[in-house]
Design an enzyme around this catalytic site. Sequence first.
Site, PDB file in Angstrom:
ATOM      1  N   LYS A 288       0.824  -1.212   0.000  1.00  0.00           N
ATOM      2  CA  LYS A 288       0.000   0.000   0.000  1.00  0.00           C
ATOM      3  C   LYS A 288       0.856   1.260   0.000  1.00  0.00           C
ATOM      4  O   LYS A 288       2.044   1.243   0.312  1.00  0.00           O
ATOM      5  CB  LYS A 288      -0.981  -0.029   1.173  1.00  0.00           C
ATOM      6  CG  LYS A 288      -1.969  -1.178   1.007  1.00  0.00           C
ATOM      7  CD  LYS A 288      -3.288  -0.979   1.683  1.00  0.00           C
ATOM      8  CE  LYS A 288      -4.281  -2.040   1.187  1.00  0.00           C
ATOM      9  NZ  LYS A 288      -5.547  -2.008   1.910  1.00  0.00           N
ATOM     10  N   ARG A 323      -3.365 -10.612   4.447  1.00  0.00           N
ATOM     11  CA  ARG A 323      -3.662 -10.633   3.010  1.00  0.00           C
ATOM     12  C   ARG A 323      -2.473 -10.020   2.269  1.00  0.00           C
ATOM     13  O   ARG A 323      -2.141  -8.845   2.485  1.00  0.00           O
ATOM     14  CB  ARG A 323      -4.948  -9.837   2.743  1.00  0.00           C
ATOM     15  CG  ARG A 323      -5.438  -9.830   1.304  1.00  0.00           C
ATOM     16  CD  ARG A 323      -6.725  -9.023   1.197  1.00  0.00           C
ATOM     17  NE  ARG A 323      -7.259  -9.027  -0.161  1.00  0.00           N
ATOM     18  CZ  ARG A 323      -6.911  -8.141  -1.090  1.00  0.00           C
ATOM     19  NH1 ARG A 323      -6.036  -7.186  -0.805  1.00  0.00           N
ATOM     20  NH2 ARG A 323      -7.434  -8.217  -2.298  1.00  0.00           N
TER      21      ARG A 323
END
Length: 348
Positions: A288, A323
């Site tokens: 991210k 994840r």
Amino acid sequence: MPRRQRQGYRPGMRDYYRPLVRSDFPRPDTALSLAGGPRWFTHVARHRRDGSVTRLAATEVPPEALARLTARRPSLLGLPMDRAQIMGILNVTPDSFSDGGSDRNAAEAALRGRRLINEGADILDIGGESTRPGAPEVPSGEEIARTEPVIRALAGVPISIDTRKAKVARAAVRAGASIVNDVSGLTHDPALAGYCVENGLPVCVMHSQGDPETMQDDPVYENVLLDIYDFLERQVDMLEAQGLARGKIIVDPGIGFGKTQAHNLALLNGLSLFHGIGCPVLLGVSRKGFIGRIGRAPEPASRAPGSIAVALAGIAQGIQIIRVHDVAATRQALALWQAVEQGGKDDA
């Protein structure tokens, strides 16, 4: 409620209990197991909306709250929730921020999925709609066309369908998916919650603020940690009231979805609070933007070290599912980290 941001806020004084998680050896006789797993706590941080945070002995926590913090989480799809499980990301989209356009067809996508399983993924999360900041909504038919053939080609593999739409979930489950992972936290499509309840499907409820097209437009919270706790708790209570067992519900604070870097870091620092909802907790931070900014890695594919560092920090707080894109590297890091933590003692 300022603008649209404080979906979960509930007024009034309330206590929130964040276990101060430990795993060192020897374990005190007074220690309580966190979520029935190997981690433990003897103290909590009590958060209130007046901004106060107070350290308390676990014995001072009300029994109902303590029961949710300590209760063993049931297995999901045969995967025990007393240890960290790896969810491999398999986006079959042309425009996802990191792996969009990786495959020319469903066969190639399925081959990539098999490779992730061989690298150590316990479950695959397959998505046909990019939810990166600014991404437009994809029609259900197109999303189904992207995901259904890949799921069918991966028969026998534990699969989560990453979708906000009931039509897509139905098609995916018919094709072989077993879990629904909704980044909108069941707020986008009113039919999706009912579908999951009627079919007894495990569901991951994630917090996000608005749709992907607008979620990064000036996100505001009263208290990001407590606001998101309230939202997730409310959605879990709604599902349970409709008949879905709490043990089939996963919660995800939604790192990067309608959050600034400061919001993300506050959530990561306080992750163990979410065990108080009484469900397994999923953490998705892989590649991210804030990892790129802090770690000076502008290209998403170069963010594995930072992604793994944050994932391990989450596991240290008892997170049950991580994840990730980089499955092999994460599996290796997790194995070594756990070996060092245990110090060669099977019962440590």
